[in-house]
Scaffold this motif. Structure first.
Motif, PDB file in Angstrom:
ATOM      1  N   SER A  64       0.854  -1.181   0.000  1.00 45.38           N
ATOM      2  CA  SER A  64       0.000   0.000   0.000  1.00 45.38           C
ATOM      3  C   SER A  64       0.893   1.234   0.000  1.00 45.38           C
ATOM      4  O   SER A  64       2.106   1.138   0.198  1.00 45.38           O
ATOM      5  CB  SER A  64      -0.928   0.005   1.226  1.00 45.38           C
ATOM      6  N   GLY A  65       0.267   2.386  -0.223  1.00 47.08           N
ATOM      7  CA  GLY A  65       1.000   3.636  -0.140  1.00 47.08           C
ATOM      8  C   GLY A  65       1.351   4.285  -1.467  1.00 47.08           C
ATOM      9  O   GLY A  65       1.898   5.377  -1.494  1.00 47.08           O
ATOM     10  N   GLY A  66       1.045   3.617  -2.565  1.00 44.54           N
ATOM     11  CA  GLY A  66       1.334   4.207  -3.851  1.00 44.54           C
ATOM     12  C   GLY A  66       0.402   5.371  -4.154  1.00 44.54           C
ATOM     13  O   GLY A  66      -0.550   5.647  -3.421  1.00 44.54           O
ATOM     14  N   GLY A  90      10.193  15.303  -7.440  1.00 42.59           N
ATOM     15  CA  GLY A  90      10.789  15.867  -6.241  1.00 42.59           C
ATOM     16  C   GLY A  90      10.058  15.511  -4.966  1.00 42.59           C
ATOM     17  O   GLY A  90      10.553  15.760  -3.861  1.00 42.59           O
ATOM     18  N   GLY A  91       8.892  14.914  -5.099  1.00 43.26           N
ATOM     19  CA  GLY A  91       8.093  14.551  -3.937  1.00 43.26           C
ATOM     20  C   GLY A  91       8.515  13.243  -3.313  1.00 43.26           C
ATOM     21  O   GLY A  91       9.491  12.606  -3.738  1.00 43.26           O
ATOM     22  N   SER A  92       7.755  12.834  -2.301  1.00 44.24           N
ATOM     23  CA  SER A  92       8.070  11.626  -1.545  1.00 44.24           C
ATOM     24  C   SER A  92       6.838  10.746  -1.391  1.00 44.24           C
ATOM     25  O   SER A  92       5.704  11.238  -1.401  1.00 44.24           O
ATOM     26  CB  SER A  92       8.594  11.990  -0.152  1.00 44.24           C
ATOM     27  N   LEU A  93       7.088   9.471  -1.249  1.00 44.52           N
ATOM     28  CA  LEU A  93       6.054   8.501  -0.913  1.00 44.52           C
ATOM     29  C   LEU A  93       6.668   7.468   0.018  1.00 44.52           C
ATOM     30  O   LEU A  93       7.873   7.199  -0.033  1.00 44.52           O
ATOM     31  CB  LEU A  93       5.518   7.786  -2.150  1.00 44.52           C
ATOM     32  N   ARG A  94       5.803   6.886   0.835  1.00 37.43           N
ATOM     33  CA  ARG A  94       6.231   5.783   1.692  1.00 37.43           C
ATOM     34  C   ARG A  94       5.344   4.585   1.399  1.00 37.43           C
ATOM     35  O   ARG A  94       4.141   4.629   1.628  1.00 37.43           O
ATOM     36  CB  ARG A  94       6.123   6.160   3.165  1.00 37.43           C
ATOM     37  N   VAL A 123       7.270  -4.162   6.200  1.00 39.44           N
ATOM     38  CA  VAL A 123       8.439  -3.621   5.524  1.00 39.44           C
ATOM     39  C   VAL A 123       8.013  -2.315   4.859  1.00 39.44           C
ATOM     40  O   VAL A 123       6.896  -2.221   4.325  1.00 39.44           O
ATOM     41  CB  VAL A 123       8.993  -4.586   4.467  1.00 39.44           C
ATOM     42  N   TYR A 124       8.901  -1.342   4.899  1.00 36.99           N
ATOM     43  CA  TYR A 124       8.588  -0.043   4.336  1.00 36.99           C
ATOM     44  C   TYR A 124       9.628   0.362   3.304  1.00 36.99           C
ATOM     45  O   TYR A 124      10.788  -0.050   3.366  1.00 36.99           O
ATOM     46  CB  TYR A 124       8.551   1.015   5.445  1.00 36.99           C
ATOM     47  N   LEU A 125       9.196   1.188   2.367  1.00 35.93           N
ATOM     48  CA  LEU A 125      10.115   1.774   1.403  1.00 35.93           C
ATOM     49  C   LEU A 125       9.845   3.277   1.379  1.00 35.93           C
ATOM     50  O   LEU A 125       8.805   3.713   0.875  1.00 35.93           O
ATOM     51  CB  LEU A 125       9.943   1.170   0.010  1.00 35.93           C
ATOM     52  N   GLN A 126      10.757   4.028   1.955  1.00 37.87           N
ATOM     53  CA  GLN A 126      10.667   5.485   1.907  1.00 37.87           C
ATOM     54  C   GLN A 126      11.339   5.966   0.629  1.00 37.87           C
ATOM     55  O   GLN A 126      12.516   5.669   0.397  1.00 37.87           O
ATOM     56  CB  GLN A 126      11.356   6.095   3.127  1.00 37.87           C
ATOM     57  N   MET A 127      10.596   6.698  -0.183  1.00 43.36           N
ATOM     58  CA  MET A 127      11.100   7.159  -1.467  1.00 43.36           C
ATOM     59  C   MET A 127      11.079   8.680  -1.492  1.00 43.36           C
ATOM     60  O   MET A 127      10.007   9.290  -1.366  1.00 43.36           O
ATOM     61  CB  MET A 127      10.248   6.599  -2.609  1.00 43.36           C
TER      62      MET A 127
END
Length: 125
Positions: A7-9, A15-19, A80-84
Motif C-alpha cells: 500500500s502507499g502508492g 521531487g516529492g516523496s512517498l512511503r 516492511v517499508y520503502l521510503q522514497m
C-alpha cells in the motif's frame, strides 16, 4: 494463507516523496526472509530496487535509487517499508514487495516465495 500486501502508492510530483508499506501475514518475516522491492514500468521488465537480506546484515540499493530510497523492517508488526524521496518520472511503475526464505539477496524474481499484488507509483507534474 501466507501473503504480502502493498500500500502507499499514488500520484506525486517530481521531487516529492512517498512511503510504501508491505504487510506480511500468514508467516513471519523475522530474520528468515530476504525482502526485496521490485518495480515494473509500462513496457519494461520487472527490476529489483532494493533488497534487505534475510538476517538484515546486508542491504543493496539499485544505483538509480541510492541516497533517495530507504528500506526498513519492523519485526513487531511484520511490516516492511520503502521510503522514497526526490522522486523522478523514471521511478514510475508498479512496486512489488517479495520475500524469499533464507536468501541473502537476489535480483531474480524466480527465487522469491511470496509476492504482493503491487501498488502503482506515478511521478508526474
Amino acid at each position: 494463507q501466507a501473503q504480502l500486501v502493498e500500500s502507499g502508492g499514488g500520484l506525486v510530483q517530481p521531487g516529492g516523496s512517498l512511503r510504501l508499506s508491505c504487510a506480511a501475514s500468514g508467516f513471519t518475516l523475522g530474520y528468515y526472509y530476504a525482502v526485496t522491492w521490485f518495480r515494473q514500468a509500462p513496457g519494461k521488465e520487472r527490476e529489483w530496487v532494493v533488497c534487505s537480506s534475510n538476517n538484515e546484515d546486508s542491504v543493496f540499493y539499485r544505483d538509480s535509487v541510492k541516497n533517495r530510497f530507504t528500506i526498513s523492517r519492523d519485526h513487531a508488526t511484520n511490516m516492511v517499508y520503502l521510503q522514497m524521496n526526490s522522486l523522478t518520472p523514471e521511478d514510475t511503475g508498479v512496486y512489488y514487495c517479495a520475500a524469499a526464505f533464507r536468501l541473502a539477496c537476489s535480483d531474480s524474481p524466480a527465487l522469491y516465495d511470496y509476492w504482493g499484488q503491487g501498488t502503482q507509483v506515478t511521478v508526474s507534474s
